[in-house]
Design a protein around this motif. Structure first.
Motif, PDB file in Angstrom:
ATOM      1  N   CYS A  25       4.181  10.455   1.686  1.00  0.00           N
ATOM      2  CA  CYS A  25       5.451  10.544   0.954  1.00  0.00           C
ATOM      3  C   CYS A  25       5.459   9.705  -0.326  1.00  0.00           C
ATOM      4  CB  CYS A  25       6.617  10.132   1.856  1.00  0.00           C
ATOM      5  SG  CYS A  25       6.676   8.358   2.223  1.00  0.00           S
ATOM      6  N   HIS A  26       4.384   8.964  -0.555  1.00  0.00           N
ATOM      7  CA  HIS A  26       4.206   8.127  -1.752  1.00  0.00           C
ATOM      8  C   HIS A  26       5.182   6.966  -1.845  1.00  0.00           C
ATOM      9  CE1 HIS A  26       1.248  11.017  -2.984  1.00  0.00           C
ATOM     10  NE2 HIS A  26       2.138  11.993  -2.871  1.00  0.00           N
ATOM     11  N   ASN A  27       5.750   6.576  -0.696  1.00  0.00           N
ATOM     12  CA  ASN A  27       6.592   5.392  -0.649  1.00  0.00           C
ATOM     13  C   ASN A  27       5.726   4.191  -1.043  1.00  0.00           C
ATOM     14  OD1 ASN A  27       8.802   3.698  -0.104  1.00  0.00           O
ATOM     15  ND2 ASN A  27       8.152   3.421   2.025  1.00  0.00           N
ATOM     16  N   ALA A  28       6.285   3.276  -1.814  1.00  0.00           N
ATOM     17  CA  ALA A  28       5.521   2.132  -2.328  1.00  0.00           C
ATOM     18  C   ALA A  28       5.266   1.048  -1.293  1.00  0.00           C
ATOM     19  CB  ALA A  28       6.229   1.542  -3.534  1.00  0.00           C
ATOM     20  N   ASP A  29       5.789   1.187  -0.096  1.00  0.00           N
ATOM     21  CA  ASP A  29       5.650   0.136   0.908  1.00  0.00           C
ATOM     22  C   ASP A  29       5.109   0.718   2.207  1.00  0.00           C
ATOM     23  OD1 ASP A  29       5.801  -2.450   1.863  1.00  0.00           O
ATOM     24  OD2 ASP A  29       7.910  -2.297   2.445  1.00  0.00           O
ATOM     25  N   THR A  46      -6.378   2.331   6.253  1.00  0.00           N
ATOM     26  CA  THR A  46      -7.013   1.915   5.004  1.00  0.00           C
ATOM     27  C   THR A  46      -8.225   1.048   5.347  1.00  0.00           C
ATOM     28  OG1 THR A  46      -5.612  -0.059   4.828  1.00  0.00           O
ATOM     29  CG2 THR A  46      -4.860   1.932   3.688  1.00  0.00           C
ATOM     30  N   VAL A  47      -9.176   1.043   4.457  1.00  0.00           N
ATOM     31  CA  VAL A  47     -10.347   0.187   4.587  1.00  0.00           C
ATOM     32  C   VAL A  47     -10.400  -0.666   3.330  1.00  0.00           C
ATOM     33  CG1 VAL A  47     -12.850   0.094   4.832  1.00  0.00           C
ATOM     34  CG2 VAL A  47     -11.552   1.906   5.974  1.00  0.00           C
ATOM     35  N   ARG A  80      -4.585  -0.336  10.178  1.00  0.00           N
ATOM     36  CA  ARG A  80      -3.757   0.795  10.581  1.00  0.00           C
ATOM     37  C   ARG A  80      -2.361   0.483  10.055  1.00  0.00           C
ATOM     38  NH1 ARG A  80      -4.191   5.869  11.163  1.00  0.00           N
ATOM     39  NH2 ARG A  80      -2.903   6.744  12.783  1.00  0.00           N
ATOM     40  N   ARG A  81      -1.758   1.418   9.319  1.00  0.00           N
ATOM     41  CA  ARG A  81      -0.483   1.180   8.662  1.00  0.00           C
ATOM     42  C   ARG A  81       0.538   2.244   9.056  1.00  0.00           C
ATOM     43  NH1 ARG A  81      -0.766  -2.205   4.110  1.00  0.00           N
ATOM     44  NH2 ARG A  81      -2.855  -2.952   3.694  1.00  0.00           N
ATOM     45  N   MET A  84       0.852  -1.168   0.000  1.00  0.00           N
ATOM     46  CA  MET A  84       0.000   0.000   0.000  1.00  0.00           C
ATOM     47  C   MET A  84       0.901   1.235   0.000  1.00  0.00           C
ATOM     48  SD  MET A  84      -2.854   1.708   0.213  1.00  0.00           S
ATOM     49  CE  MET A  84      -4.006   0.401   0.198  1.00  0.00           C
ATOM     50  N   ARG A  85       0.656   2.114  -0.923  1.00  0.00           N
ATOM     51  CA  ARG A  85       1.448   3.329  -1.075  1.00  0.00           C
ATOM     52  C   ARG A  85       1.099   4.331   0.029  1.00  0.00           C
ATOM     53  NH1 ARG A  85       4.344   5.202  -5.247  1.00  0.00           N
ATOM     54  NH2 ARG A  85       3.576   3.540  -6.580  1.00  0.00           N
ATOM     55  N   CYS A  86       2.119   4.958   0.609  1.00  0.00           N
ATOM     56  CA  CYS A  86       1.928   5.964   1.657  1.00  0.00           C
ATOM     57  C   CYS A  86       1.285   7.212   1.044  1.00  0.00           C
ATOM     58  CB  CYS A  86       3.268   6.332   2.285  1.00  0.00           C
ATOM     59  SG  CYS A  86       3.166   7.692   3.472  1.00  0.00           S
TER      60      CYS A  86
END
Length: 167
Positions: free
Chosen positions: A6-10, A40-41, A28-29, A1-3
């Motif tokens: 900061c758009h981090n891919a993990d 996320t849902v 919750r991430r 799931m992308r943050c």
């Protein structure tokens, strides 16, 4: 799931919980790059494949609208229609398939509708199965009477569309 920050891919899952009676999962991430947390849902998508081949998300509102027409003038309230739509969705989801043909939705409607109101069931079945004659209605009514006389729930067979005989 992308943050989302900061758009981090993990990202790392910190906590997971069921929501909406198990229909969705709330997670919750945490992002390992920026350290921010987000929620996320997740929901399993159920798609209906129409006769034209077009795929669209299952829509309980469409089930209610279709059944409401069959129940017009019958002693069936909105709460009962919502319960029926939930039963239909549960039946389809229980199949485990991510995509189901639209005729499977119709088949899933027939049984709970038959139990809810026999007249509405006949109306819906006549359109869904494309009854072409009075004989089609008579056969379905005879099956309803036979089931009621045998102590089984009233109704007919749930054959494919256009197959009034159910064979």
């Amino acid at each position: 799931m992308r943050c989302p920050f900061c758009h981090n891919a993990d990202s790392r899952v910190i906590d997971s919980r069921e929501a909406d009676e198990g229909a969705t999962t709330r997670r919750r991430r945490s992002c390992p790059k920026c350290g921010r947390r987000f929620t996320t849902v997740e929901e399993a998508v159920l798609a209906v494949v129409k006769r034209s081949g077009v795929s669209e998300p299952f829509n309980r509102t469409k089930v209610v609208a279709g059944v409401r027409r069959a129940c017009q003038g019958r002693p069936v309230d909105d709460d009962q229609l919502q319960v029926l739509a939930q039963q239909v969705e549960d039946t389809i989801r229980a199949s485990g398939a991510a995509e189901v043909p639209s005729h499977e939705v119709g088949l899933a409607i027939l049984k709970p509708l038959r139990e809810l109101d026999e007249v509405a069931y006949l109306r819906f079945a006549s359109v869904y199965r494309a009854f072409t004659s009075v004989a089609d209605f008579e056969k379905e009514i005879a099956e309803l009477k036979a089931r009621a006389g045998a102590g089984a729930p009233a109704g007919g067979s749930e054959g494919p569309p256009g197959n009034a005989a159910g064979t």
